[in-house]
Design a protein around this motif. Structure first.
Motif, PDB file in Angstrom:
ATOM      1  N   ARG A   1       0.834  -1.207   0.000  1.00 15.98           N
ATOM      2  CA  ARG A   1       0.000   0.000   0.000  1.00 15.98           C
ATOM      3  C   ARG A   1       0.869   1.257   0.000  1.00 15.98           C
ATOM      4  N   GLY A   2       2.004   1.204   0.701  1.00 18.92           N
ATOM      5  CA  GLY A   2       2.919   2.350   0.660  1.00 18.92           C
ATOM      6  C   GLY A   2       3.456   2.577  -0.740  1.00 18.92           C
ATOM      7  N   LEU A   3       3.742   1.472  -1.451  1.00 18.50           N
ATOM      8  CA  LEU A   3       4.178   1.607  -2.845  1.00 18.50           C
ATOM      9  C   LEU A   3       3.078   2.223  -3.698  1.00 18.50           C
ATOM     10  N   ASP A   4       1.826   1.821  -3.459  1.00 20.11           N
ATOM     11  CA  ASP A   4       0.712   2.379  -4.235  1.00 20.11           C
ATOM     12  C   ASP A   4       0.618   3.891  -4.063  1.00 20.11           C
ATOM     13  N   ARG A   5       0.877   4.395  -2.872  1.00 22.08           N
ATOM     14  CA  ARG A   5       0.809   5.839  -2.651  1.00 22.08           C
ATOM     15  C   ARG A   5       1.884   6.555  -3.461  1.00 22.08           C
ATOM     16  N   MET A   6       3.079   5.981  -3.498  1.00 19.76           N
ATOM     17  CA  MET A   6       4.145   6.600  -4.295  1.00 19.76           C
ATOM     18  C   MET A   6       3.822   6.546  -5.781  1.00 19.76           C
ATOM     19  N   LEU A   7       3.250   5.444  -6.222  1.00 16.71           N
ATOM     20  CA  LEU A   7       2.885   5.334  -7.634  1.00 16.71           C
ATOM     21  C   LEU A   7       1.781   6.334  -7.989  1.00 16.71           C
ATOM     22  N   ALA A   8       0.844   6.533  -7.063  1.00 13.07           N
ATOM     23  CA  ALA A   8      -0.227   7.504  -7.328  1.00 13.07           C
ATOM     24  C   ALA A   8       0.341   8.902  -7.500  1.00 13.07           C
ATOM     25  N   ALA A   9       1.313   9.270  -6.655  1.00 17.39           N
ATOM     26  CA  ALA A   9       1.939  10.591  -6.791  1.00 17.39           C
ATOM     27  C   ALA A   9       2.689  10.698  -8.105  1.00 17.39           C
ATOM     28  N   ALA A  10       3.375   9.613  -8.502  1.00 17.07           N
ATOM     29  CA  ALA A  10       4.109   9.640  -9.759  1.00 17.07           C
ATOM     30  C   ALA A  10       3.163   9.777 -10.940  1.00 17.07           C
ATOM     31  N   LEU A  11       2.062   9.053 -10.922  1.00 21.97           N
ATOM     32  CA  LEU A  11       1.093   9.147 -12.010  1.00 21.97           C
ATOM     33  C   LEU A  11       0.487  10.542 -12.085  1.00 21.97           C
ATOM     34  N   SER A  12       0.275  11.153 -10.930  1.00 20.76           N
ATOM     35  CA  SER A  12      -0.280  12.507 -10.906  1.00 20.76           C
ATOM     36  C   SER A  12       0.669  13.494 -11.563  1.00 20.76           C
ATOM     37  N   SER A  13       1.959  13.347 -11.298  1.00 21.73           N
ATOM     38  CA  SER A  13       2.928  14.266 -11.899  1.00 21.73           C
ATOM     39  C   SER A  13       3.018  14.073 -13.403  1.00 21.73           C
ATOM     40  N   VAL A  14       2.898  12.828 -13.874  1.00 17.83           N
ATOM     41  CA  VAL A  14       2.910  12.575 -15.314  1.00 17.83           C
ATOM     42  C   VAL A  14       1.687  13.201 -15.967  1.00 17.83           C
ATOM     43  N   ARG A  15       0.540  13.090 -15.295  1.00 20.90           N
ATOM     44  CA  ARG A  15      -0.692  13.655 -15.845  1.00 20.90           C
ATOM     45  C   ARG A  15      -0.582  15.175 -15.952  1.00 20.90           C
ATOM     46  N   GLU A  16       0.007  15.798 -14.938  1.00 19.25           N
ATOM     47  CA  GLU A  16       0.169  17.251 -14.981  1.00 19.25           C
ATOM     48  C   GLU A  16       1.106  17.668 -16.099  1.00 19.25           C
ATOM     49  N   ALA A  17       2.156  16.877 -16.348  1.00 20.03           N
ATOM     50  CA  ALA A  17       3.120  17.231 -17.384  1.00 20.03           C
ATOM     51  C   ALA A  17       2.517  17.151 -18.772  1.00 20.03           C
ATOM     52  N   THR A  18       1.514  16.311 -18.943  1.00 17.91           N
ATOM     53  CA  THR A  18       0.891  16.145 -20.261  1.00 17.91           C
ATOM     54  C   THR A  18      -0.473  16.814 -20.326  1.00 17.91           C
ATOM     55  N   ALA A  19      -0.745  17.778 -19.414  1.00 23.84           N
ATOM     56  CA  ALA A  19      -2.074  18.397 -19.349  1.00 23.84           C
ATOM     57  C   ALA A  19      -2.384  19.199 -20.597  1.00 23.84           C
ATOM     58  N   ASN A  20      -1.400  19.810 -21.269  1.00 18.88           N
ATOM     59  CA  ASN A  20      -1.625  20.664 -22.428  1.00 18.88           C
ATOM     60  C   ASN A  20      -1.659  19.884 -23.741  1.00 18.88           C
ATOM     61  N   VAL A  21      -1.488  18.571 -23.651  1.00 17.98           N
ATOM     62  CA  VAL A  21      -1.489  17.737 -24.855  1.00 17.98           C
ATOM     63  C   VAL A  21      -2.849  17.075 -24.974  1.00 17.98           C
ATOM     64  N   ASP A  22      -3.268  16.856 -26.221  1.00 17.66           N
ATOM     65  CA  ASP A  22      -4.551  16.179 -26.421  1.00 17.66           C
ATOM     66  C   ASP A  22      -4.559  14.861 -25.659  1.00 17.66           C
ATOM     67  N   GLU A  23      -5.458  14.767 -24.653  1.00 16.72           N
ATOM     68  CA  GLU A  23      -5.407  13.625 -23.734  1.00 16.72           C
ATOM     69  C   GLU A  23      -5.673  12.314 -24.444  1.00 16.72           C
ATOM     70  N   GLY A  24      -6.611  12.294 -25.350  1.00 12.47           N
ATOM     71  CA  GLY A  24      -6.941  11.049 -26.036  1.00 12.47           C
ATOM     72  C   GLY A  24      -5.784  10.541 -26.859  1.00 12.47           C
ATOM     73  N   ALA A  25      -5.156  11.436 -27.614  1.00 18.38           N
ATOM     74  CA  ALA A  25      -4.022  11.014 -28.445  1.00 18.38           C
ATOM     75  C   ALA A  25      -2.852  10.587 -27.595  1.00 18.38           C
ATOM     76  N   ALA A  26      -2.630  11.343 -26.495  1.00 24.13           N
ATOM     77  CA  ALA A  26      -1.487  11.017 -25.636  1.00 24.13           C
ATOM     78  C   ALA A  26      -1.643   9.637 -25.029  1.00 24.13           C
ATOM     79  N   GLU A  27      -2.848   9.352 -24.546  1.00 27.27           N
ATOM     80  CA  GLU A  27      -3.052   8.057 -23.904  1.00 27.27           C
ATOM     81  C   GLU A  27      -2.973   6.926 -24.912  1.00 27.27           C
ATOM     82  N   GLN A  28      -3.455   7.189 -26.140  1.00 28.12           N
ATOM     83  CA  GLN A  28      -3.479   6.137 -27.149  1.00 28.12           C
ATOM     84  C   GLN A  28      -2.091   5.811 -27.675  1.00 28.12           C
TER      85      GLN A  28
END
Length: 729
Positions: free
Chosen positions: A28-55
């Protein structure tokens, strides 16, 4: 199958189900760190078309992605984790007792433990593979890399650089084989940051409470829970207690200590190790070193010691002598290196003295093991007989213990074999099944002989002893001497053991007899009678295979003969021994000098031998006097006079043989003046003549056979005597 342990030493562990739940909780401690990492990645790609980026994420680099890479400071983590917000790394040992034990044993830091969790997660839940691929922006990278672990666990470029040391070859994680760095197959050489992280399967099983022997070790290791075998151990309770106290004291002071059991196979070293492990509350991890070498497993010493740590077992390396050979020097050094880092007790075992070329940081305590004495062997026979429900007379038990220098395994094997043979015999006699299924003393002796390791076939021929006392015809004094030889062999344990002569006589304990006399006077027959009386195997030494023209080879052959004879519990018979035990000559050349060296070496082996050896010679005067002085018994076999020739004639024919009325043994004894060996030849030849002519042995058949025997000797039988010698008068 290994029985489950009733207790563990040191840490008190919860049940396996709770332990598995605790390791999942630690993630569970690892999950918290992964959640923070995923959040930072999402913020870095906020200005990019989300659908294309995810695909398309992980398939190619976009212009915006390259700009983000250039904007990032050198060495900065690829994404933010919980530690970037000032939060300290979670200590997994708070929720997992097994992780705490690993941390204590291998001196791991909180950072190391979190690295282990990062590598462990995909082994327990495949969703982590997708998470790792997303964070690493590469759908093919489903396992964490060094770079991902550093980015996830470090709060800046400086920390990321300093933490690289945790993945170095000398780090605790890598050195002990807990964590493996996997190079990228498409990128050679692979930078450290790009190498994948793989937790060792041994550690995965331990952390998930799936305890079983590592598959890499199964071919040559056994994990056993020792039974209550203290009373059967060569080391008594006080000796074991002292060893444990020394081991505990060494560990408390930070010393590395290995105990070395020195002794031949079958001296109880394994049982002593089991008893020691039981006293310490440990299991025993028994390593068959020769089998490990044969199976090319010499690179697994650290895996073996890790197994001992995880299973709370005492490692026992048996058969260490094979690693002392030159071709295995590297493997031997690898073992010593691994033991220098092992902080628990361990045992090594071998027949040779302990290694002098050890490590200064590794202390070796030697415990010598000798062969079981008579009292110990007798106790083992009684124990094994009792386990199989076999009753045996006391004199027969004493005889088995005295004549067969066996280990417990050999004794148990002999008893089992005799019981099975008795059952087979009983099945063939259903009318008296209960009594017939009990092994007799004869069957137990036969089973014991079968247990003996006979490796003398290259230099000796096994002779099946068939003659008994009534078959041999000798003067009373010579017969008495033969019985004295049997008595000395049977009573050695009393004289040397109970009566203390063993302390006074360190050499010359064997029964070495010299039989001298003309050919055919019964020397070989007497050896068979002795072996039959003692119920031992008889080996006739082929001197042509022993004496070698090459310097040193004869000594090697002799050493092998006496060594194997002791292991085989057999009677040695040297026929025409003067060829090997002849007089030493004046040294005139190098050949004489080496011949005398061989004789001197043989004198030494005769004195050291504690078994039964019989030397036969036709010419005693050709024997070296030094040998003659060392003979325990010297028996002169005289040429038989007329009376003894008559006795030989009377005993040579089996009771079933049809003899004609014209056969007169007294007349044969007067006429045919030959020794017993020739008389036996004549009797056999006459039987064949009679079998082809009337089926009854008559005087003409005997005289015809006698003439042939004289022809072989280059002599003639008197024709007048030949016509009447066998007839009645």
């Amino acid at each position: 199958m290994v029985a489950p342990r009733k207790k563990r030493r040191g840490l008190v562990s919860p049940r396996d189900g709770a332990e598995r739940a605790s390791i999942l909780s630690a993630l569970r401690g690892l999950d918290r760190m992964l959640a923070a990492a995923l959040s930072s990645v999402r913020e870095a790609t906020a200005n990019v078309d989300e659908g294309a980026a995810e695909q398309l994420r992980g398939l190619y680099l976009t212009h915006e992605g390259v700009e983000r890479l250039l904007a990032r400071e050198p060495g900065e983590p690829a994404f933010a984790s919980a530690t970037n917000d000032g939060e300290e790394l979670h200590d997994p040992t708070e929720s997992s007792a097994r992780l705490r034990r690993v941390a204590d044993v291998y001196d791991l830091s909180v950072f190391d433990l979190n690295v282990l969790l990062v590598a462990l997660a995909p082994e327990l839940d495949r969703r982590y593979e997708q998470l790792y691929a997303y964070l690493q922006d590469d759908i093919t990278r489903k396992r964490p890399t060094v770079d991902m672990a550093l980015s996830l666990l470090c709060d800046g470029a400086g920390a990321k650089l300093s933490r690289r040391a945790h993945f170095a070859p000398d780090s605790s994680l890598v050195r002990h084989g807990l964590l493996h760095l996997i190079p990228d197959a498409e990128q050679q050489p692979t930078p450290l940051l790009a190498q994948g992280l793989k937790l060792d399967e041994q550690l995965v099983r331990f952390l998930t409470a799936h305890e079983c022997l590592d598959a890499r070790l199964a071919p040559f290791c056994r994990l056993v829970t020792p039974a209550d075998c203290g009373s059967q151990s060569p080391l008594d309770a006080d000796a074991r207690r002292a060893l444990l106290e020394v081991a505990v004291g060494a560990r408390a002071s930070g010393e590395r200590l290995a105990v070395y059991f020195q002794g031949e196979a079958g001296t109880g070293k394994r049982r002593a190790a089991e008893a020691l492990a039981r006293d310490a509350g440990l299991r025993l991890l028994a390593v068959d070193v020769p089998r490990m070498v044969a199976g090319d497993g010499v690179g697994l010493f650290r895996v073996i010691l890790n197994e001992a740590r995880f299973d709370e077992a005492l490692p026992y390396f048996d058969g260490l002598d094979v690693l002392r050979r030159d071709e295995h020097a590297a493997a031997f050094n690898a073992l010593l290196d691994a033991l220098c880092e092992f902080d628990g007790p361990c045992i090594m075992s071998g027949a040779r003295p302990p290694p002098a070329e050890g490590r200064t940081e590794l202390k070796v305590l030697t415990v010598a093991f000798g062969p079981h004495d008579f009292a110990a062997r007798r106790a083992l026979w009684l124990e094994c007989l009792s386990e199989e429900g076999v009753g045996l007379d006391v004199p027969d038990v004493d005889a088995l213990a005295a004549r067969f220098r066996f280990s417990r395994r050999q004794i148990a094997g002999a008893v089992r074999d005799a019981v099975l043979k008795a059952r087979l015999r009983g099945a063939a006699s259903p009318s008296n099944l209960h009594q017939a299924s009990r092994p007799t003393a004869r069957e137990l002796f036969a089973a014991a002989r079968a247990q003996s390791r006979h490796e003398l076939s290259a230099l000796a021929a096994k002779v099946e002893p068939r003659y008994e006392w009534e078959d041999i015809q000798l003067p009373d004094d010579q017969l008495e001497q033969l019985r004295e030889i049997c008595a000395q062999a049977a009573c050695g344990h009393v004289v040397y053991g109970e009566w203390g002569f063993g302390r006074k006589m360190t050499a010359g304990r064997g029964v070495v007899a010299l039989f001298s006399g003309p050919p055919g006077t019964g020397k070989t027959m007497a050896a068979e009678v002795i072996a039959n009386e003692l119920r031992l195997d008889l080996f006739k030494i082929d001197l042509s295979q022993i004496v070698s023209k090459y310097i040193g080879e004869t000594e090697k052959n002799l050493d092998r003969i006496f060594r194997e004879a002791r292991r085989s519990n057999a009677v040695l018979f040297f026929d025409e021994a003067d060829a090997l035990f002849g007089k030493r000559s004046e040294v005139k050349d190098a050949h004489d000098r080496y011949a005398n060296i061989e004789i001197g070496y043989l004198l030494q082996k005769i004195e050291e031998f504690d078994g039964i050896a019989i030397l036969a010679t036709n010419l005693r005067q050709n024997m070296d006097e030094a040998f003659v002085r060392r003979m325990r018994v010297i028996v002169e076999f005289p040429f038989p006079d007329e009376e003894y020739r008559r006795r030989i004639w009377e005993s040579v024919f089996p009771s079933e043989t049809p003899l004609g009325d014209d056969v007169n043994f007294g007349a044969l004894a007067r006429t045919i003046r030959l020794a017993g060996g020739h008389i036996k030849n004549i009797a056999l030849a006459s039987a064949f003549y009679a079998a082809a002519d009337g089926r009854v042995i008559r005087a003409p058949h005997l005289m015809r056979a006698a003439r042939r025997e004289y022809q072989k000797l280059g002599r003639k039988l008197n024709e007048e005597d030949g016509r009447t010698g066998a007839a009645k008068r």
